[in-house]
Design a protein around this motif. Structure first.
Motif, PDB file in Angstrom:
ATOM      1  N   LEU A 107       1.119  -1.155   0.528  1.00 39.97           N
ATOM      2  CA  LEU A 107       0.101   0.288   0.168  1.00 39.97           C
ATOM      3  C   LEU A 107       0.906   1.518   0.263  1.00 39.97           C
ATOM      4  CD1 LEU A 107      -3.184   0.694   0.494  1.00 39.97           C
ATOM      5  CD2 LEU A 107      -2.011   0.815   2.660  1.00 39.97           C
ATOM      6  N   TYR A 108       1.645   0.927   0.551  1.00 43.08           N
ATOM      7  CA  TYR A 108       3.045   2.709   1.229  1.00 43.08           C
ATOM      8  C   TYR A 108       3.759   2.587  -0.670  1.00 43.08           C
ATOM      9  CZ  TYR A 108       2.417   2.448   6.556  1.00 43.08           C
ATOM     10  OH  TYR A 108       2.001   2.507   7.174  1.00 43.08           O
ATOM     11  N   ARG A 109       4.257   1.117  -0.511  1.00 48.27           N
ATOM     12  CA  ARG A 109       4.866   1.679  -2.074  1.00 48.27           C
ATOM     13  C   ARG A 109       3.836   1.976  -3.909  1.00 48.27           C
ATOM     14  NH1 ARG A 109       6.388  -2.385  -6.276  1.00 48.27           N
ATOM     15  NH2 ARG A 109       5.171  -3.880  -5.937  1.00 48.27           N
ATOM     16  N   GLY A 110       2.904   1.857  -3.181  1.00 47.90           N
ATOM     17  CA  GLY A 110       1.707   2.260  -4.640  1.00 47.90           C
ATOM     18  C   GLY A 110       1.684   4.017  -4.394  1.00 47.90           C
ATOM     19  N   GLY A 111       1.230   4.232  -3.079  1.00 42.44           N
ATOM     20  CA  GLY A 111       1.759   5.848  -2.399  1.00 42.44           C
ATOM     21  C   GLY A 111       2.864   6.800  -3.464  1.00 42.44           C
ATOM     22  N   GLU A 113       4.854   5.116  -4.764  1.00 43.33           N
ATOM     23  CA  GLU A 113       4.832   5.262  -6.511  1.00 43.33           C
ATOM     24  C   GLU A 113       3.928   6.808  -7.252  1.00 43.33           C
ATOM     25  OE1 GLU A 113       4.574   2.059  -7.867  1.00 43.33           O
ATOM     26  OE2 GLU A 113       6.876   0.950  -7.244  1.00 43.33           O
ATOM     27  N   ASN A 114       3.173   6.728  -6.933  1.00 45.67           N
ATOM     28  CA  ASN A 114       1.791   7.882  -7.094  1.00 45.67           C
ATOM     29  C   ASN A 114       2.886   9.690  -7.095  1.00 45.67           C
ATOM     30  OD1 ASN A 114       0.821   6.182  -8.237  1.00 45.67           O
ATOM     31  ND2 ASN A 114      -0.568   5.850  -6.225  1.00 45.67           N
ATOM     32  N   VAL A 115       3.250   9.746  -6.091  1.00 43.34           N
ATOM     33  CA  VAL A 115       4.471  11.002  -6.043  1.00 43.34           C
ATOM     34  C   VAL A 115       5.104  11.794  -6.935  1.00 43.34           C
ATOM     35  CG1 VAL A 115       5.596  12.558  -4.695  1.00 43.34           C
ATOM     36  CG2 VAL A 115       4.345  10.354  -3.111  1.00 43.34           C
ATOM     37  N   PRO A 116       4.447  12.263  -7.679  1.00 42.31           N
ATOM     38  CA  PRO A 116       4.989  13.253  -9.096  1.00 42.31           C
ATOM     39  C   PRO A 116       6.751  13.400  -8.852  1.00 42.31           C
ATOM     40  CG  PRO A 116       3.316  15.299  -8.466  1.00 42.31           C
ATOM     41  CD  PRO A 116       4.003  13.827  -7.367  1.00 42.31           C
ATOM     42  N   LYS A 117       7.041  13.302 -10.090  1.00 42.17           N
ATOM     43  CA  LYS A 117       8.227  12.696 -10.273  1.00 42.17           C
ATOM     44  C   LYS A 117       8.943  13.877  -9.864  1.00 42.17           C
ATOM     45  CE  LYS A 117      11.920  11.758 -13.830  1.00 42.17           C
ATOM     46  NZ  LYS A 117      11.970  10.518 -14.834  1.00 42.17           N
ATOM     47  N   GLY A 118       8.133  14.839 -10.024  1.00 41.91           N
ATOM     48  CA  GLY A 118       8.921  16.596 -10.112  1.00 41.91           C
ATOM     49  C   GLY A 118       9.004  16.758  -8.376  1.00 41.91           C
ATOM     50  N   PHE A 135      11.400  11.429   4.376  1.00 40.55           N
ATOM     51  CA  PHE A 135      10.311  11.646   5.730  1.00 40.55           C
ATOM     52  C   PHE A 135       9.638  13.461   5.391  1.00 40.55           C
ATOM     53  CE2 PHE A 135      12.173   8.398   6.879  1.00 40.55           C
ATOM     54  CZ  PHE A 135      11.530   7.763   7.671  1.00 40.55           C
ATOM     55  N   ARG A 136      10.534  14.302   5.008  1.00 42.19           N
ATOM     56  CA  ARG A 136       9.543  15.922   4.742  1.00 42.19           C
ATOM     57  C   ARG A 136       8.857  15.909   3.192  1.00 42.19           C
ATOM     58  NH1 ARG A 136      12.991  19.678   8.194  1.00 42.19           N
ATOM     59  NH2 ARG A 136      10.885  21.370   7.583  1.00 42.19           N
ATOM     60  N   ILE A 137       9.242  15.320   2.110  1.00 38.64           N
ATOM     61  CA  ILE A 137       8.023  16.002   1.489  1.00 38.64           C
ATOM     62  C   ILE A 137       7.826  14.269   0.537  1.00 38.64           C
ATOM     63  CG2 ILE A 137       9.063  16.127  -1.152  1.00 38.64           C
ATOM     64  CD1 ILE A 137      11.427  17.598  -0.198  1.00 38.64           C
ATOM     65  N   ILE A 138       8.545  13.070   0.243  1.00 34.42           N
ATOM     66  CA  ILE A 138       7.280  12.188   0.072  1.00 34.42           C
ATOM     67  C   ILE A 138       6.349  11.591   0.350  1.00 34.42           C
ATOM     68  CG2 ILE A 138       8.014  10.328  -1.135  1.00 34.42           C
ATOM     69  CD1 ILE A 138       8.971  12.802  -2.361  1.00 34.42           C
ATOM     70  N   ILE A 139       6.797  11.658   1.542  1.00 35.84           N
ATOM     71  CA  ILE A 139       5.663  10.389   3.085  1.00 35.84           C
ATOM     72  C   ILE A 139       4.801  11.443   2.964  1.00 35.84           C
ATOM     73  CG2 ILE A 139       5.617   9.550   5.107  1.00 35.84           C
ATOM     74  CD1 ILE A 139       8.570   8.232   4.416  1.00 35.84           C
ATOM     75  N   PRO A 140       4.999  12.555   3.539  1.00 34.09           N
ATOM     76  CA  PRO A 140       3.540  13.415   3.680  1.00 34.09           C
ATOM     77  C   PRO A 140       2.837  13.102   3.069  1.00 34.09           C
ATOM     78  CG  PRO A 140       5.897  14.067   4.106  1.00 34.09           C
ATOM     79  CD  PRO A 140       5.885  13.219   3.651  1.00 34.09           C
ATOM     80  N   GLN A 141       2.544  13.369   1.536  1.00 38.17           N
ATOM     81  CA  GLN A 141       2.179  13.494   0.130  1.00 38.17           C
ATOM     82  C   GLN A 141       2.089  11.652  -0.260  1.00 38.17           C
ATOM     83  OE1 GLN A 141       3.771  15.975  -3.312  1.00 38.17           O
ATOM     84  NE2 GLN A 141       5.668  15.984  -1.994  1.00 38.17           N
ATOM     85  N   ALA A 142       2.620  10.653   0.289  1.00 37.61           N
ATOM     86  CA  ALA A 142       2.219   9.398  -0.008  1.00 37.61           C
ATOM     87  C   ALA A 142       1.287   9.309   1.053  1.00 37.61           C
ATOM     88  CB  ALA A 142       3.551   8.508  -0.275  1.00 37.61           C
ATOM     89  N   LEU A 143       1.125   9.029   1.588  1.00 37.29           N
ATOM     90  CA  LEU A 143       0.283   8.644   3.270  1.00 37.29           C
ATOM     91  C   LEU A 143      -1.192   9.079   2.702  1.00 37.29           C
ATOM     92  CD1 LEU A 143       2.583   8.233   6.420  1.00 37.29           C
ATOM     93  CD2 LEU A 143       1.976   6.767   4.399  1.00 37.29           C
ATOM     94  N   PRO A 144      -1.478  10.349   2.979  1.00 35.71           N
ATOM     95  CA  PRO A 144      -3.135  10.328   2.179  1.00 35.71           C
ATOM     96  C   PRO A 144      -3.703   9.333   1.759  1.00 35.71           C
ATOM     97  CG  PRO A 144      -2.264  12.772   2.753  1.00 35.71           C
ATOM     98  CD  PRO A 144      -1.220  11.672   2.110  1.00 35.71           C
ATOM     99  N   PRO A 145      -3.516   9.140   0.194  1.00 40.25           N
ATOM    100  CA  PRO A 145      -4.156   8.578   0.095  1.00 40.25           C
ATOM    101  C   PRO A 145      -4.134   6.860   0.107  1.00 40.25           C
ATOM    102  CG  PRO A 145      -2.612  10.052  -1.744  1.00 40.25           C
ATOM    103  CD  PRO A 145      -2.369   9.397   0.189  1.00 40.25           C
ATOM    104  N   SER A 146      -3.724   6.946   1.252  1.00 38.07           N
ATOM    105  CA  SER A 146      -3.546   5.419   1.644  1.00 38.07           C
ATOM    106  C   SER A 146      -4.023   4.877   2.990  1.00 38.07           C
ATOM    107  CB  SER A 146      -1.304   4.964   2.210  1.00 38.07           C
ATOM    108  OG  SER A 146      -0.924   4.796   0.343  1.00 38.07           O
ATOM    109  N   VAL A 147      -4.717   5.785   3.065  1.00 41.04           N
ATOM    110  CA  VAL A 147      -5.198   6.237   4.745  1.00 41.04           C
ATOM    111  C   VAL A 147      -6.413   4.884   4.221  1.00 41.04           C
ATOM    112  CG1 VAL A 147      -6.755   7.430   6.316  1.00 41.04           C
ATOM    113  CG2 VAL A 147      -4.442   8.399   5.702  1.00 41.04           C
ATOM    114  N   ALA A 148      -7.379   5.270   3.461  1.00 42.59           N
ATOM    115  CA  ALA A 148      -8.156   4.453   3.797  1.00 42.59           C
ATOM    116  C   ALA A 148      -8.108   2.562   3.687  1.00 42.59           C
ATOM    117  CB  ALA A 148      -9.445   4.455   2.320  1.00 42.59           C
ATOM    118  N   GLY A 149      -6.538   2.327   2.758  1.00 37.83           N
ATOM    119  CA  GLY A 149      -6.753   1.111   2.901  1.00 37.83           C
ATOM    120  C   GLY A 149      -6.172   0.693   4.020  1.00 37.83           C
TER     121      GLY A 149
END
Length: 222
Positions: A107-111, A113-118, A135-149
């Motif tokens: 689930l995390y891996r999917g999140g 990978e969905n963070v924009p390359k930019g 921990f400052r840029i990528i994970i905070p953006q990757a976790l919210p879409p994973s909350v439901a799962g």
């Protein structure tokens, strides 16, 4: 003989409530282990070190491809052969944590990978370290879409805690079995266990849906 006995139901209720606390404790600690270990598994699959990446990936696939009950037996019964002796409670919570960590890692891996390359390119241009980038840029953006799962897996852990009865953990099903064998009555304890699981699962699912909506709303406004 086959009717519902309210006196018996009230008599066994305290034991079932105590077992409910044990069940929630096992599910809660197992979930905490899964949350953090799942992130470790996910990050380990994204390192530049091929050996570590492949090892983490194969380990996750192994856990996902074998049943939870086998993993519980392995941790509890095979561990002592290697000098790792654990109580049924500790072995059960570790096994549950490991099992669901493998699923959460995907689930995390999917999140991730969905963070924009930019975002990665911006972190590189700012010369940020790998740890700060994650921990400052990528994970905070990757976790919210994973909350439901993540919420679904919490409910899944709760429903899987009865498997711990195979090593003698006094959770709800084990307690109901004991009450039934002691009194030769199974209608009341099993029915009450089903109701207790229902009373826990339905509000939990509603809270998790509300939390997911709140998180998505916060992300949308930012």
């Amino acid at each position: 003989m086959f009717g519902w006995d309210w006196d018996f139901a009230w008599e066994i209720l305290p034991r079932l409530l105590a077992a409910t606390g044990n069940t929630l404790l096992a599910a809660g600690i197992g979930y905490i282990i899964a949350i953090f270990l799942g992130l470790v598994f996910a990050l380990a699959q994204r390192t530049p070190y091929r050996t570590l990446t492949m090892t983490a990936r194969e380990w996750v696939e192994f856990i996902r491809s074998t049943p939870l009950v086998l993993q519980i037996f392995f941790v509890f019964y095979v561990g002592p052969e290697f000098g790792v002796v654990l109580s049924p409670w500790v072995a059960g919570m570790i096994a549950i944590g490991l099992h669901y960590a493998a699923y959460l890692s995907e689930l995390y891996r999917g999140g991730l990978e969905n963070v924009p390359k930019g975002q990665w390119e911006a972190a590189t241009s700012l010369n940020l370290s790998t740890a700060r980038t994650y921990f400052r840029i990528i994970i905070p953006q990757a976790l919210p879409p994973s909350v439901a799962g993540m919420g679904n897996y919490l409910v899944g852990i709760l429903k899987d805690t009865p498997v711990l009865s195979v090593i003698g953990v006094a959770e709800l099903i084990q307690t109901a079995n004991s009450i039934g064998s002691e009194n030769y009555r199974y209608l009341e304890p099993y029915t009450m266990v089903g109701i207790i699981f229902l009373l826990i699962s339905l509000p939990s699912a509603a809270v998790l849906r509300s939390f997911d909506g709140w998180v998505r709303g916060k992300v949308g406004t930012n």
